[in-house]
Scaffold this motif. Structure first.
Motif, PDB file in Angstrom:
ATOM      1  N   ARG A 238       4.633  -0.428  -3.162  1.00  0.00           N
ATOM      2  CA  ARG A 238       4.938  -0.513  -4.757  1.00  0.00           C
ATOM      3  C   ARG A 238       6.268  -0.674  -4.866  1.00  0.00           C
ATOM      4  O   ARG A 238       7.091   0.642  -4.646  1.00  0.00           O
ATOM      5  CB  ARG A 238       4.220   0.335  -5.496  1.00  0.00           C
ATOM      6  CG  ARG A 238       4.244   0.217  -6.897  1.00  0.00           C
ATOM      7  CD  ARG A 238       3.403   1.114  -8.058  1.00  0.00           C
ATOM      8  NE  ARG A 238       3.980   2.690  -7.720  1.00  0.00           N
ATOM      9  CZ  ARG A 238       4.878   3.425  -8.051  1.00  0.00           C
ATOM     10  NH1 ARG A 238       5.269   2.511  -9.412  1.00  0.00           N
ATOM     11  NH2 ARG A 238       5.275   4.481  -8.112  1.00  0.00           N
ATOM     12  N   TRP A 239       6.975  -1.587  -5.208  1.00  0.00           N
ATOM     13  CA  TRP A 239       8.435  -1.673  -5.348  1.00  0.00           C
ATOM     14  C   TRP A 239       8.568  -1.014  -6.848  1.00  0.00           C
ATOM     15  O   TRP A 239       8.043  -1.301  -7.859  1.00  0.00           O
ATOM     16  CB  TRP A 239       8.825  -3.226  -5.608  1.00  0.00           C
ATOM     17  CG  TRP A 239       8.700  -3.974  -4.357  1.00  0.00           C
ATOM     18  CD1 TRP A 239       7.879  -4.612  -3.764  1.00  0.00           C
ATOM     19  CD2 TRP A 239       9.867  -3.818  -3.194  1.00  0.00           C
ATOM     20  NE1 TRP A 239       8.064  -4.915  -2.451  1.00  0.00           N
ATOM     21  CE2 TRP A 239       9.260  -4.624  -2.041  1.00  0.00           C
ATOM     22  CE3 TRP A 239      11.101  -3.431  -2.990  1.00  0.00           C
ATOM     23  CZ2 TRP A 239       9.938  -4.962  -0.904  1.00  0.00           C
ATOM     24  CZ3 TRP A 239      11.649  -3.476  -1.713  1.00  0.00           C
ATOM     25  CH2 TRP A 239      11.350  -4.476  -0.869  1.00  0.00           C
ATOM     26  N   THR A 240       9.432  -0.271  -6.905  1.00  0.00           N
ATOM     27  CA  THR A 240       9.845   0.755  -8.212  1.00  0.00           C
ATOM     28  C   THR A 240      11.145   0.280  -8.757  1.00  0.00           C
ATOM     29  O   THR A 240      11.551   0.913  -9.813  1.00  0.00           O
ATOM     30  CB  THR A 240       9.815   2.150  -7.850  1.00  0.00           C
ATOM     31  OG1 THR A 240      10.615   2.420  -6.797  1.00  0.00           O
ATOM     32  CG2 THR A 240       8.440   2.583  -7.621  1.00  0.00           C
TER      33      THR A 240
ATOM     34  N   THR B 122       2.374   9.181   1.944  1.00  0.00           N
ATOM     35  CA  THR B 122       3.020   8.313   0.979  1.00  0.00           C
ATOM     36  C   THR B 122       4.522   8.549   1.024  1.00  0.00           C
ATOM     37  O   THR B 122       4.761   9.954   1.125  1.00  0.00           O
ATOM     38  CB  THR B 122       2.423   8.600  -0.277  1.00  0.00           C
ATOM     39  OG1 THR B 122       1.072   7.994  -0.117  1.00  0.00           O
ATOM     40  CG2 THR B 122       3.344   7.729  -1.489  1.00  0.00           C
TER      41      THR B 122
ATOM     42  N   ASP C 137       6.239  -9.050  -2.624  1.00  0.00           N
ATOM     43  CA  ASP C 137       5.657  -7.804  -3.278  1.00  0.00           C
ATOM     44  C   ASP C 137       4.743  -6.967  -2.237  1.00  0.00           C
ATOM     45  O   ASP C 137       4.933  -5.826  -2.184  1.00  0.00           O
ATOM     46  CB  ASP C 137       4.654  -8.183  -4.473  1.00  0.00           C
ATOM     47  CG  ASP C 137       5.456  -8.571  -5.642  1.00  0.00           C
ATOM     48  OD1 ASP C 137       6.524  -8.575  -5.667  1.00  0.00           O
ATOM     49  OD2 ASP C 137       4.984  -9.296  -6.511  1.00  0.00           O
ATOM     50  N   ARG C 138       4.143  -7.625  -1.339  1.00  0.00           N
ATOM     51  CA  ARG C 138       3.312  -6.833  -0.418  1.00  0.00           C
ATOM     52  C   ARG C 138       4.069  -6.637   0.963  1.00  0.00           C
ATOM     53  O   ARG C 138       4.003  -5.713   1.348  1.00  0.00           O
ATOM     54  CB  ARG C 138       2.142  -7.860  -0.061  1.00  0.00           C
ATOM     55  CG  ARG C 138       1.074  -7.981  -1.037  1.00  0.00           C
ATOM     56  CD  ARG C 138      -0.202  -8.510  -0.749  1.00  0.00           C
ATOM     57  NE  ARG C 138      -0.683  -7.842   0.338  1.00  0.00           N
ATOM     58  CZ  ARG C 138      -1.693  -8.095   1.185  1.00  0.00           C
ATOM     59  NH1 ARG C 138      -1.894  -9.469   1.468  1.00  0.00           N
ATOM     60  NH2 ARG C 138      -2.066  -7.454   2.095  1.00  0.00           N
TER      61      ARG C 138
ATOM     62  N   ARG D 238      11.242   1.916  -3.410  1.00  0.00           N
ATOM     63  CA  ARG D 238       9.910   1.536  -3.279  1.00  0.00           C
ATOM     64  C   ARG D 238       9.032   2.651  -2.883  1.00  0.00           C
ATOM     65  O   ARG D 238       9.487   3.538  -2.327  1.00  0.00           O
ATOM     66  CB  ARG D 238       9.562   0.342  -2.721  1.00  0.00           C
ATOM     67  CG  ARG D 238       9.583   0.569  -1.252  1.00  0.00           C
ATOM     68  CD  ARG D 238       9.678  -0.705  -0.244  1.00  0.00           C
ATOM     69  NE  ARG D 238       9.669  -0.700   0.964  1.00  0.00           N
ATOM     70  CZ  ARG D 238       9.513  -1.602   2.022  1.00  0.00           C
ATOM     71  NH1 ARG D 238       9.192  -2.797   1.646  1.00  0.00           N
ATOM     72  NH2 ARG D 238       9.767  -1.164   3.134  1.00  0.00           N
ATOM     73  N   GLU D 239       7.791   2.753  -3.140  1.00  0.00           N
ATOM     74  CA  GLU D 239       6.744   3.734  -2.513  1.00  0.00           C
ATOM     75  C   GLU D 239       5.934   3.162  -1.724  1.00  0.00           C
ATOM     76  O   GLU D 239       5.442   2.062  -2.111  1.00  0.00           O
ATOM     77  CB  GLU D 239       6.125   4.438  -3.908  1.00  0.00           C
ATOM     78  CG  GLU D 239       5.369   5.332  -3.392  1.00  0.00           C
ATOM     79  CD  GLU D 239       4.640   6.404  -4.764  1.00  0.00           C
ATOM     80  OE1 GLU D 239       5.493   6.966  -5.379  1.00  0.00           O
ATOM     81  OE2 GLU D 239       3.665   6.286  -4.957  1.00  0.00           O
TER      82      GLU D 239
ATOM     83  N   ARG E  93      -0.450   0.303   1.083  1.00  0.00           N
ATOM     84  CA  ARG E  93       0.012  -0.108  -0.213  1.00  0.00           C
ATOM     85  C   ARG E  93       1.495  -0.117  -0.173  1.00  0.00           C
ATOM     86  O   ARG E  93       2.153   0.730   0.283  1.00  0.00           O
ATOM     87  CB  ARG E  93      -0.399   0.618  -1.166  1.00  0.00           C
ATOM     88  CG  ARG E  93      -0.173   0.053  -2.525  1.00  0.00           C
ATOM     89  CD  ARG E  93      -1.194   1.138  -3.602  1.00  0.00           C
ATOM     90  NE  ARG E  93      -0.243   2.685  -3.502  1.00  0.00           N
ATOM     91  CZ  ARG E  93       0.444   2.777  -4.654  1.00  0.00           C
ATOM     92  NH1 ARG E  93       0.512   2.128  -5.603  1.00  0.00           N
ATOM     93  NH2 ARG E  93       0.592   4.149  -4.523  1.00  0.00           N
TER      94      ARG E  93
END
Length: 163
Positions: A55-57, A78, A41-42, A68-69, A53
């Motif tokens: 964030r898997w989308t 970003t 996840d990280r 992911r973002e 950060r």
């Protein structure tokens, strides 16, 4: 937040991009552990402060088409990424679909995980094609860009040395 659309890339872009940076780095961990970190996840945000950060989308299991973002610590950049290669346990490649900052026409990364003695050879390649307006500035900033990206590889070395 305003988004800037980038052009897609494929594996050939790593050989043809105007700006390419390669970072072959020995990690003091077995390939399975490095891969587990990359697909977690990280992901690389666990390695150090360069990536703020992730964030898997897309839902697991991840593969080609996963998105992911990612927010970088540098200037709060970003990006939204899409994976075009996913070789479970061995590596992956993605291109940036959108960025909250202008200046790039195409941007892709390739991660390769290979056995290296008792550890892992992690080879990270970053390929960039700037927009015409940003081309000169990005070429002049090449040493700074290399140093910034290279920090992530060094952070990964330190991260796995402590595991």
């Amino acid at each position: 937040m305003s988004w800037h659309r980038l052009e897609p890339a494929d594996a050939s872009f790593f050989d043809t991009a105007p700006l390419t940076y390669r970072f072959p780095t020995h990690m003091a961990a077995p390939p399975e552990q490095v891969w587990e970190s990359l697909a977690s996840d990280r992901s690389v945000s666990a390695w150090g402060p360069g990536v703020e950060r992730i964030r898997w989308t897309s839902d697991r299991p991840f593969g080609v088409g996963t998105t992911r973002e990612v927010t970088l610590a540098l200037r709060s950049v970003t990006v939204r990424e899409q994976f075009f290669r996913w070789d479970e346990g061995k590596g992956y490649s993605f291109f940036v679909r959108e960025s909250n900052r202008p200046g790039l026409r195409r941007f892709a990364e390739n991660y390769v995980v290979e056995p290296d003695g008792e550890g892992t050879l992690f080879t990270w390649t970053v390929a960039l094609e700037p927009t015409p307006r940003a081309a000169r500035a990005l070429r002049l900033a090449g040493p700074l860009i290399r140093a910034a990206f290279g920090r992530l590889a060094r952070d990964g070395q330190r991260y796995f040395a402590k595991q």
